[in-house]
Scaffold this active site. Structure first.
Site, PDB file in Angstrom:
ATOM      1  N   ASP A  76       0.780  -1.238   0.000  1.00  4.90           N
ATOM      2  CA  ASP A  76       0.000   0.000   0.000  1.00  4.90           C
ATOM      3  C   ASP A  76       0.811   1.287   0.000  1.00  4.90           C
ATOM      4  O   ASP A  76       0.259   2.345  -0.299  1.00  4.90           O
ATOM      5  CB  ASP A  76      -0.981   0.002   1.180  1.00  4.90           C
ATOM      6  CG  ASP A  76      -2.222  -0.833   0.890  1.00  4.90           C
ATOM      7  OD1 ASP A  76      -2.590  -0.942  -0.294  1.00  4.90           O
ATOM      8  OD2 ASP A  76      -2.820  -1.366   1.837  1.00  4.90           O
TER       9      ASP A  76
ATOM     10  N   TYR B  86     -10.091  -0.038   1.510  1.00  8.12           N
ATOM     11  CA  TYR B  86      -9.878  -0.372   2.914  1.00  8.12           C
ATOM     12  C   TYR B  86      -9.513   0.824   3.757  1.00  8.12           C
ATOM     13  O   TYR B  86      -8.756   1.680   3.324  1.00  8.12           O
ATOM     14  CB  TYR B  86      -8.761  -1.422   3.018  1.00  8.12           C
ATOM     15  CG  TYR B  86      -9.284  -2.715   3.568  1.00  8.12           C
ATOM     16  CD1 TYR B  86     -10.077  -3.539   2.788  1.00  8.12           C
ATOM     17  CD2 TYR B  86      -9.028  -3.073   4.874  1.00  8.12           C
ATOM     18  CE1 TYR B  86     -10.591  -4.701   3.298  1.00  8.12           C
ATOM     19  CE2 TYR B  86      -9.537  -4.248   5.390  1.00  8.12           C
ATOM     20  CZ  TYR B  86     -10.319  -5.063   4.600  1.00  8.12           C
ATOM     21  OH  TYR B  86     -10.832  -6.215   5.116  1.00  8.12           O
TER      22      TYR B  86
HETATM   23 CU   LIG Z   1      -9.143  -7.836   4.987  1.00 11.53          CU
END
Ligand SMILES: [Cu+2]
Ligand SMILES: *[C@@H]1O[C@H](CO)[C@@H](O)[C@H](O)[C@H]1NC(C)=O
Ligand SMILES: *[C@@H]1O[C@H](CO)[C@@H](O)[C@H](O)[C@H]1NC(C)=O
Ligand SMILES: *[C@@H]1O[C@H](CO)[C@@H](O)[C@H](O)[C@H]1NC(C)=O
Ligand SMILES: *[C@@H]1O[C@H](CO)[C@@H](O)[C@H](O)[C@H]1NC(C)=O
Ligand SMILES: *[C@@H]1O[C@H](CO)[C@@H](O)[C@H](O)[C@H]1NC(C)=O
Ligand SMILES: *[C@@H]1O[C@H](CO)[C@@H](O)[C@H](O)[C@H]1NC(C)=O
Ligand SMILES: *[C@@H]1O[C@H](CO)[C@@H](O)[C@H](O)[C@H]1NC(C)=O
Ligand SMILES: *[C@@H]1O[C@H](CO)[C@@H](O)[C@H](O)[C@H]1NC(C)=O
Ligand SMILES: *[C@@H]1O[C@H](CO)[C@@H](O)[C@H](O)[C@H]1NC(C)=O
Length: 814
Positions: free
Chosen positions: A420, A501
């Site tokens: 990320d 997320y």
């Molecule tokens: Cu997850």
């Protein structure tokens, strides 16, 4: 009686704060009105203390009692400049202007750049070497010379690359400021250059993915009543694996079709459609890219013609589509639980803010802890020079990288292993929602990051607050007395939403000298199309698989326990069979302690053991307490942690060796400041930082050590992850606790404890140790702050520098 004050139990009752609900419908009676009626012209993001102060000042007197307010937020001056702080607007603008004046960099302003121009991707403060920082922090040395870390996107070439460079010294001076390739922090010696596999992202969409989407529009219309071909009325989107396959000199991608949500909710990653295609996208010329085949329902077709022929032939099996609906929306739905509309419990800080902050320097003092906050594009928030009672415990504590490694029978899930920091935690550390992400009374700090000749400021993106735990720090009862201590802790928090997320990062400090590092996750899962994925997840909706994945988040913890000469000691409870002088010749089956040291980097990588039976202690061997025990801190899991299940990941190759163990210890080095580089995904076989290369067998006894600790979770989403994953259980944490560091528990120093002496049915004494007693009145306004004050990012243009014309613009990945 000195500190130990005794008062009658009735006074305790009398001193309970007089809470006044100013807005009665909220406190007492659930409102049946529509949501908009709930929004009040509140006091904005002011602290609760301000409301109290206002009341006390007599504008809105509620009672004649004295105020509860002891202190308001204290502004202090940091003892030293924050050498991990962000560049000022003026500094960043000067660097950008200077860069554009260097002809050899051949830079184009981002707004005007094509895929064949060089641009500036990042301008931020370069973190100083620890070697230069310590003499400044601990001695009389001047602050380390300031440099800017700049990332350039060299695309005016057949072989595009990212370049990390250093610009300095700062402030910019036309004669002394220079640039040089940044190489020393990377294991790969390539002049700070990393190839860029993303240089032709626009062409990839316009000239490749959407063209392929158009080539099967007859099929996508038939299957899903939609197209992904670049039309305004497209209802499908195409995107695929990350990192790309990078073998044998070829760059291969797998992409798949997703349904686009028809409303504002970010549910796209819940809407996979189960058709995949493979492309060879090696090189910069889209006309040379090749479609390598299609996959549907686990059948591979070499060409579009072959797939189309099969599709339109009798007996072709078509599976259903994942379509957005309430199941994918996060708004309230379903029967409201009993009493749920009544205003819920909430915490307040009746005495105002009990900590001090230098807002400019991002320096914080709470009780006996002090630290500085740093912030970067790649990793977001980090803490530096964490001291307890004036003594440094940790030089640096911060996230390094977060991996989400998926698996599946299909190439999309099998090929996904997000690293990320490529996207960055800084740019997506959005404004926090007071009263929800953090208490409304929290103190909020801004953070900034550079993008495209502007600096974006996420307003109120770090929060600082005290909180009373729902359990005491200490208690004990006998037939004569009961003693209990409150557990008030202090938390620093930020949230980064990287695509689908949301990661919530918290650092929490406790009165016993312990520190917790936690991450929680929410947001939308990346799900899989259900077909043939039974071994890789639960089926969670009509055509949907939860798609198993491992989250692994690497943290750097540079402990300095009573100096930098530290060792890692392991202490294990082991079963033993032993004869004792008193056991009359018989063996006793029992247990004992076994101690050892992590001698060198050769044994510096290990896992938590099965029964959590081994203590991992960072000690100073030269600093024994009076009993001869090493003073130190223990590292222990707080909630579950995780390292990567996959061995020798095909997706990651050498890009994330840091994910392989729970605990990894290395010698601290200026040349190894980070375990990962944001562009490791661009060259997984030979990444800029290959963490495994940090381990070259050096001794770890009495050395400056760094612990690289992994938090994480083996996530197999179930129906409870719909519509979003919940933070109650998507939670991982590690704690650092004093181990023989002090002669006794440090939380004995708080006055926020009580001892009640009792017997014969009466209480004879209540000791409150100098706690502030007496009556005070408190206006509790149980209203969310003015959430219409939520603004998103403020942007200031750097080139041309235009500090007086800020505008609002918030970018997200999804
Ligand atoms: Cu997850
Ligand atoms: C400078 O970049 C431009 C594109 O912006 C390119 O056409 C040109 O060839 C580059 N010049 C050099 C010397 O590399
Ligand atoms: C930081 O340390 C590295 C490695 O020793 C060195 O190459 C670099 O020049 C140092 N940076 C500064 C600003 O002194
Ligand atoms: C810092 O300077 C003061 C005054 O000059 C001196 O007394 C002290 O020893 C110095 N400290 C260090 C660590 O050099
Ligand atoms: C197909 O999509 C169009 C527009 O996107 C919509 O009007 C139509 O109702 C859809 N048909 C079906 C069967 O869903
Ligand atoms: C989508 O737009 C295209 C081009 O404007 C048009 O031909 C087509 O009919 C539209 N499709 C739907 C479902 O509205
Ligand atoms: C945060 O940024 C806003 C907008 O620029 C500014 O008004 C505010 O003072 C800043 N807050 C802090 C704590 O620096
Ligand atoms: C019994 O204890 C002795 C000494 O404490 C030890 O050496 C021995 O191995 C033990 N015997 C067994 C059967 O474990
Ligand atoms: C309870 O009563 C007994 C007998 O009267 C007395 O000795 C004792 O001190 C009392 N205890 C307390 C806690 O008052
Ligand atoms: C608290 O206030 C009440 C009523 O005003 C008064 O009777 C009582 O003595 C006060 N208690 C203290 C400890 O000040």
């Amino acid at each position: 009686m000195g500190l130990l004050e005794s008062i009658s139990p009735r006074a305790i009752v009398a001193s309970i704060l007089l809470l006044t609900c100013l807005v009665h419908d909220v406190c007492a009676r659930p409102s049946p009105e529509p949501r908009s009626a709930w929004v009040r012209k509140g006091p904005g993001r002011k602290k609760m203390a301000d409301h109290i102060k206002r009341a006390v000042e007599g504008k809105r007197p509620r009672s004649t009692e004295p105020s509860c307010v002891e202190t308001l937020a204290t502004n202090i001056a940091a003892p030293k400049t924050n050498i991990w702080g962000e560049l000022s607007h003026v500094e960043a603008a000067a660097v950008v202007q200077w860069l554009f004046a260097q002809p050899e960099l051949n830079l184009t302003v981002t707004d005007k750049a094509t895929a064949w121009d060089n641009t500036i991707l990042l301008v931020e403060s370069m973190r100083p070497n620890k070697t230069d920082a310590l003499p400044y922090l601990d001695g009389n040395a001047t602050a380390p010379t300031k440099y800017a870390h700049v990332v350039l996107d060299h695309r005016a070439t057949e072989s595009p690359y990212y370049a990390d460079i250093l610009v300095g010294p700062l402030p910019v001076d036309s004669t002394t400021t220079k640039w040089e390739p940044l190489t020393f922090p990377y294991t790969k010696k390539s002049g700070g250059k990393v190839r860029n596999l993303d240089a032709d992202d626009v062409a990839l969409y316009r000239e490749w993915l959407l063209v392929i989407g158009a080539s099967v529009a007859d099929i996508t219309r038939d299957l899903w009543n939609g197209t992904a071909m670049g039309l305004a009325n497209d209802t499908l989107e195409i995107w695929g694996i990350d990192p790309l396959w990078q073998d044998n000199g070829r760059i291969i991608r797998w992409d798949t079709f997703w349904n686009l949500p028809t409303d504002n909710f970010g549910a796209e990653t819940l809407l996979p459609l189960g058709l995949y295609f493979m492309s060879d996208v090696t090189g910069r010329d889209p006309s040379k890219w090749k479609l390598e085949g299609w996959l549907y329902n686990n059948i591979f077709y070499e060409t579009t013609e072959e797939f189309r022929a099969a599709y339109w032939s009798p007996g072709f099996v078509k599976n259903g589509a994942n379509v957005e609906g309430d199941w994918a929306r996060t708004d309230q739905q379903g029967a409201v639980p009993p009493l749920d509309t009544a205003y819920p419990p909430t915490q307040i800080t009746p005495a105002g803010t009990r900590f001090s902050v230098d807002m400019q320097q991002k320096y914080v003092e709470w009780m006996d802890f002090t630290f500085y906050i740093g912030f970067t594009r790649d990793t977001g928030m980090a803490l530096f020079d964490i001291r307890y009672k004036g003594e440094r415990l940790i030089y640096e504590l911060g996230l390094q990288e977060a991996l989400a490694h998926y698996a599946g029978n299909d190439p999309m899930q099998s090929g996904t292993a997000y690293l990320d920091t490529f996207y960055g935690f800084g740019p997506y550390a959005f404004e926090l929602v007071p009263g929800y992400d953090c208490p409304a009374y929290a103190t909020y700090l801004n953070t900034s990051f550079y993008v495209a000749e502007t600096t974006h400021t996420h307003i109120s993106s770090i929060c600082l607050f005290e909180f009373a735990a729902d359990f005491p720090m200490q208690r004990h009862s006998t037939s004569k007395y009961v003693s209990v201590t409150k557990n008030t802790h202090f938390t620093v928090r930020s949230v980064s939403t990287v695509g689908n997320y949301d990661y919530m990062f918290s650092y929490t400090f406790f009165m016993d000298g312990s520190i917790a590092v936690e991450v929680r996750a929410s947001g939308y899962i990346q799900s899989a199309y259900f077909a043939h994925n039974e071994d890789y997840g639960f089926q969670i909706h009509d055509f949907l698989s939860g798609s198993m994945h491992d989250h692994v988040l690497n943290y750097k913890v540079d402990f300095d326990i009573l100096g930098t000469a530290n060792s890692v000691q392991l202490m294990t409870n082991v079963p033993v069979s032993k004869r004792y002088p008193w056991s009359k010749g018989r063996n006793r089956s029992t247990m004992a302690l076994k101690r050892s040291f992590v001698e060198s980097e050769a044994d510096g990588r290990f896992n938590w053991d099965g029964n959590a039976v081994t203590q991992v202690l960072v000690v100073n061997e030269d600093e024994k307490n009076k009993y001869g025990e090493y003073r130190g801190y223990r590292v222990l899991p707080y909630t579950g942690t995780a390292h990567l299940t996959v061995k020798h990941s095909s997706n990651l190759a050498n890009a994330a060796h840091w994910a392989e163990y729970d605990i990894q210890v290395t010698r601290q080095k200026d040349t190894e400041p980070r375990s990962a580089h944001p562009y490791n995904s661009q060259d997984v076989n030979d990444p800029p930082i290959n963490f495994a290369k940090f381990f070259d067998g050096e001794s770890l006894r009495k050395e400056d050590l760094v612990m690289w600790l992994n938090l994480g979770m083996h996530h197999v989403p179930h129906t409870g992850d719909l519509p979003n994953t919940v933070m109650t259980t998507a939670h991982s944490g590690i704690q650092f606790m004093p181990s023989n560091y002090f002669s006794m528990d440090q939380s004995r120093q708080t006055v926020n404890m009580v001892r009640i002496d009792y017997g014969n049915g009466t209480t004879s004494n209540v000791a409150t140790f100098g706690q502030k007693q007496g009556n005070c009145s408190l206006d509790f306004e149980p209203v969310e702050p003015d959430l219409y004050g939520y603004t998103g990012d403020v942007v200031i243009r750097k080139f041309p520098f235009d500090p007086n014309d800020p505008y609002y613009e918030t970018d997200s990945i999804a």
